[in-house]
Design a protein around this motif. Sequence first.
Motif, PDB file in Angstrom:
ATOM      1  N   ALA A  45      -9.851  -3.769   6.046  1.00  0.00           N
ATOM      2  CA  ALA A  45     -11.157  -3.883   6.691  1.00  0.00           C
ATOM      3  C   ALA A  45     -12.016  -2.672   6.378  1.00  0.00           C
ATOM      4  O   ALA A  45     -11.540  -1.647   5.895  1.00  0.00           O
ATOM      5  N   ARG A  46     -13.299  -2.826   6.669  1.00  0.00           N
ATOM      6  CA  ARG A  46     -14.241  -1.705   6.608  1.00  0.00           C
ATOM      7  C   ARG A  46     -14.711  -1.407   8.018  1.00  0.00           C
ATOM      8  O   ARG A  46     -14.945  -2.318   8.811  1.00  0.00           O
ATOM      9  N   VAL A  47     -14.828  -0.125   8.332  1.00  0.00           N
ATOM     10  CA  VAL A  47     -15.245   0.273   9.664  1.00  0.00           C
ATOM     11  C   VAL A  47     -16.132   1.505   9.549  1.00  0.00           C
ATOM     12  O   VAL A  47     -15.901   2.381   8.710  1.00  0.00           O
ATOM     13  N   ILE A  83       0.851  -1.191   0.000  1.00  0.00           N
ATOM     14  CA  ILE A  83       0.000   0.000   0.000  1.00  0.00           C
ATOM     15  C   ILE A  83       0.884   1.236   0.000  1.00  0.00           C
ATOM     16  O   ILE A  83       1.747   1.403   0.881  1.00  0.00           O
ATOM     17  N   GLY A  84       0.681   2.113  -0.967  1.00  0.00           N
ATOM     18  CA  GLY A  84       1.475   3.336  -1.055  1.00  0.00           C
ATOM     19  C   GLY A  84       1.153   4.302   0.074  1.00  0.00           C
ATOM     20  O   GLY A  84       0.048   4.284   0.630  1.00  0.00           O
ATOM     21  N   PRO A  85       2.102   5.170   0.439  1.00  0.00           N
ATOM     22  CA  PRO A  85       1.885   6.113   1.549  1.00  0.00           C
ATOM     23  C   PRO A  85       0.750   7.083   1.300  1.00  0.00           C
ATOM     24  O   PRO A  85       0.174   7.631   2.237  1.00  0.00           O
ATOM     25  N   GLU A  86       0.400   7.314   0.039  1.00  0.00           N
ATOM     26  CA  GLU A  86      -0.661   8.275  -0.263  1.00  0.00           C
ATOM     27  C   GLU A  86      -2.029   7.784   0.173  1.00  0.00           C
ATOM     28  O   GLU A  86      -2.966   8.577   0.278  1.00  0.00           O
ATOM     29  N   TYR A  87      -2.161   6.490   0.455  1.00  0.00           N
ATOM     30  CA  TYR A  87      -3.459   5.944   0.857  1.00  0.00           C
ATOM     31  C   TYR A  87      -3.725   6.104   2.353  1.00  0.00           C
ATOM     32  O   TYR A  87      -4.868   6.069   2.780  1.00  0.00           O
ATOM     33  N   PHE A  88      -2.683   6.248   3.162  1.00  0.00           N
ATOM     34  CA  PHE A  88      -2.864   6.339   4.611  1.00  0.00           C
ATOM     35  C   PHE A  88      -3.326   7.738   5.005  1.00  0.00           C
ATOM     36  O   PHE A  88      -2.782   8.742   4.553  1.00  0.00           O
ATOM     37  N   GLU A  89      -4.347   7.789   5.869  1.00  0.00           N
ATOM     38  CA  GLU A  89      -4.942   9.081   6.206  1.00  0.00           C
ATOM     39  C   GLU A  89      -4.890   9.402   7.694  1.00  0.00           C
ATOM     40  O   GLU A  89      -4.390  10.447   8.090  1.00  0.00           O
ATOM     41  N   LYS A  90      -5.423   8.526   8.557  1.00  0.00           N
ATOM     42  CA  LYS A  90      -5.552   8.872   9.966  1.00  0.00           C
ATOM     43  C   LYS A  90      -5.374   7.642  10.838  1.00  0.00           C
ATOM     44  O   LYS A  90      -5.937   6.592  10.543  1.00  0.00           O
ATOM     45  N   PRO A  91      -4.608   7.776  11.958  1.00  0.00           N
ATOM     46  CA  PRO A  91      -4.353   6.603  12.801  1.00  0.00           C
ATOM     47  C   PRO A  91      -5.321   6.481  13.973  1.00  0.00           C
ATOM     48  O   PRO A  91      -5.757   7.471  14.554  1.00  0.00           O
ATOM     49  N   MET A 101      -5.500   2.095  10.600  1.00  0.00           N
ATOM     50  CA  MET A 101      -5.216   3.271   9.785  1.00  0.00           C
ATOM     51  C   MET A 101      -6.338   3.458   8.778  1.00  0.00           C
ATOM     52  O   MET A 101      -6.620   2.549   7.981  1.00  0.00           O
ATOM     53  N   LEU A 102      -6.986   4.608   8.822  1.00  0.00           N
ATOM     54  CA  LEU A 102      -7.992   4.904   7.804  1.00  0.00           C
ATOM     55  C   LEU A 102      -7.288   5.093   6.465  1.00  0.00           C
ATOM     56  O   LEU A 102      -6.238   5.737   6.383  1.00  0.00           O
ATOM     57  N   LEU A 103      -7.867   4.526   5.426  1.00  0.00           N
ATOM     58  CA  LEU A 103      -7.295   4.616   4.087  1.00  0.00           C
ATOM     59  C   LEU A 103      -8.158   5.495   3.193  1.00  0.00           C
ATOM     60  O   LEU A 103      -9.369   5.574   3.370  1.00  0.00           O
ATOM     61  N   ARG A 104      -7.505   6.133   2.248  1.00  0.00           N
ATOM     62  CA  ARG A 104      -8.241   6.883   1.227  1.00  0.00           C
ATOM     63  C   ARG A 104      -8.657   5.924   0.116  1.00  0.00           C
ATOM     64  O   ARG A 104      -7.918   4.997  -0.232  1.00  0.00           O
ATOM     65  N   TYR A 105      -9.837   6.159  -0.438  1.00  0.00           N
ATOM     66  CA  TYR A 105     -10.259   5.400  -1.605  1.00  0.00           C
ATOM     67  C   TYR A 105      -9.512   5.927  -2.834  1.00  0.00           C
ATOM     68  O   TYR A 105      -9.104   7.101  -2.871  1.00  0.00           O
ATOM     69  N   PRO A 106      -9.326   5.082  -3.851  1.00  0.00           N
ATOM     70  CA  PRO A 106      -8.632   5.556  -5.059  1.00  0.00           C
ATOM     71  C   PRO A 106      -9.287   6.792  -5.673  1.00  0.00           C
ATOM     72  O   PRO A 106      -8.599   7.648  -6.247  1.00  0.00           O
ATOM     73  N   SER A 147     -10.025   0.705   5.770  1.00  0.00           N
ATOM     74  CA  SER A 147      -8.980   0.818   6.783  1.00  0.00           C
ATOM     75  C   SER A 147      -8.014  -0.345   6.689  1.00  0.00           C
ATOM     76  O   SER A 147      -8.281  -1.359   6.021  1.00  0.00           O
ATOM     77  N   ALA A 148      -6.881  -0.181   7.339  1.00  0.00           N
ATOM     78  CA  ALA A 148      -5.855  -1.223   7.410  1.00  0.00           C
ATOM     79  C   ALA A 148      -5.529  -1.483   8.866  1.00  0.00           C
ATOM     80  O   ALA A 148      -5.317  -0.543   9.642  1.00  0.00           O
ATOM     81  N   VAL A 149      -5.498  -2.760   9.254  1.00  0.00           N
ATOM     82  CA  VAL A 149      -5.133  -3.159  10.612  1.00  0.00           C
ATOM     83  C   VAL A 149      -3.712  -3.681  10.560  1.00  0.00           C
ATOM     84  O   VAL A 149      -3.417  -4.629   9.813  1.00  0.00           O
ATOM     85  N   MET A 150      -2.809  -3.071  11.331  1.00  0.00           N
ATOM     86  CA  MET A 150      -1.398  -3.437  11.279  1.00  0.00           C
ATOM     87  C   MET A 150      -0.785  -3.418  12.674  1.00  0.00           C
ATOM     88  O   MET A 150      -1.232  -2.673  13.549  1.00  0.00           O
ATOM     89  N   PRO A 151       0.239  -4.244  12.897  1.00  0.00           N
ATOM     90  CA  PRO A 151       0.902  -4.254  14.203  1.00  0.00           C
ATOM     91  C   PRO A 151       1.869  -3.084  14.340  1.00  0.00           C
ATOM     92  O   PRO A 151       2.522  -2.681  13.375  1.00  0.00           O
ATOM     93  N   LYS A 152       1.940  -2.542  15.547  1.00  0.00           N
ATOM     94  CA  LYS A 152       2.877  -1.473  15.872  1.00  0.00           C
ATOM     95  C   LYS A 152       3.385  -1.734  17.283  1.00  0.00           C
ATOM     96  O   LYS A 152       2.736  -1.375  18.269  1.00  0.00           O
ATOM     97  N   GLY A 153       4.539  -2.400  17.383  1.00  0.00           N
ATOM     98  CA  GLY A 153       5.024  -2.811  18.702  1.00  0.00           C
ATOM     99  C   GLY A 153       4.074  -3.837  19.290  1.00  0.00           C
ATOM    100  O   GLY A 153       3.774  -4.865  18.682  1.00  0.00           O
TER     101      GLY A 153
END
Length: 314
Positions: A139-141, A102-110, A162-167, A150-156
């Motif tokens: 996922a969808r939320v 996933i490119g960085p341009e898709y990530f919006e809000k944590p 992370m909310l994702l932008r639609y194309p 959205s994307a669910v990812m581990p951080k520590g």
Amino acid sequence: MARPIWTGTLSFGLLNVPVSLMSGERSVDLHFRMLDSRSNTPVRYERVNAETGEEVPWKEIVKAFEYEKGSYVVLEPEDIKSAASEGREAVEVEAFVDADSIGPEYFEKPYVLVPGKKAEKGYVLFRETLKRTGKIGIARVVIRTREYLSAVMPKGDALMLMLLRYPQELVDVNDYKIPEGAASKHRISPKEMQMAEQLIDSMSSNWNPDDYRDEFRDRLRKVIEKRLKSKGVVTPAIDEEAETPENATTNVVDFMALLQKSLASKKRTPAQKHSSKSARKSGSKKASVAKKPVAKKASATKKTTKRAAARKAS
């Protein structure tokens, strides 16, 4: 402590992990109020009818879509709710993809997913599986009334959402005039490329976010503190700490059996619905009273004139 945005489930396959959705960002902006320079009283923004100029109360305001210039279709609250997903309080993972796909341009809000009581095992199972496989969950939320990708990812030790932008929300870079082709096409010499690489190498370091601060905000805060001291203003401390509601308790789950069933069926269990109520608090308005200076009356004095005639004898 911050309060959860909602309390629901993180679901993938037949596994449902109770979680709370917490904000993953903090506002550090300095907020200003608009004042009337003549009396230093706050300027209030009002909802005004564009034709009559009269203020419109909140209860009379509706949402509408302008399909043509000056033409609107009014939407009721039920219309907006009906368009949202049924899993209003669930993070429903639909697929898993490579973490670097996933490119960085898709990530919006944590956001941060916090496990509920007795949900630690499922939480850790999901977190560690993502780490081992190098995958993140798509996922969808639904947050409030809008559905997000959205994307669910581990951080520590945490799971981040992370909310994702639609194309459709992204601008195609081809819409802009971007220089194409290799460096040689733009008359960049090998020596220039080598020097640029040496410069980057000399400035390279490990990423440490604590090394960076909003310096403009720091300088502006110092200016405000200097102003406060010069005016002799004292700002009282405000304790905004609030109690965090307890998460719902869960029963012990046989994760092995659920995983086996999920692999066999490849079907997702619909998330449980939880009703939530939101209370609105109306802010009280403070009226400011301006004092006008009293004009002093000056007493009139009478002037007396004396007539004197002096003649000199020659």
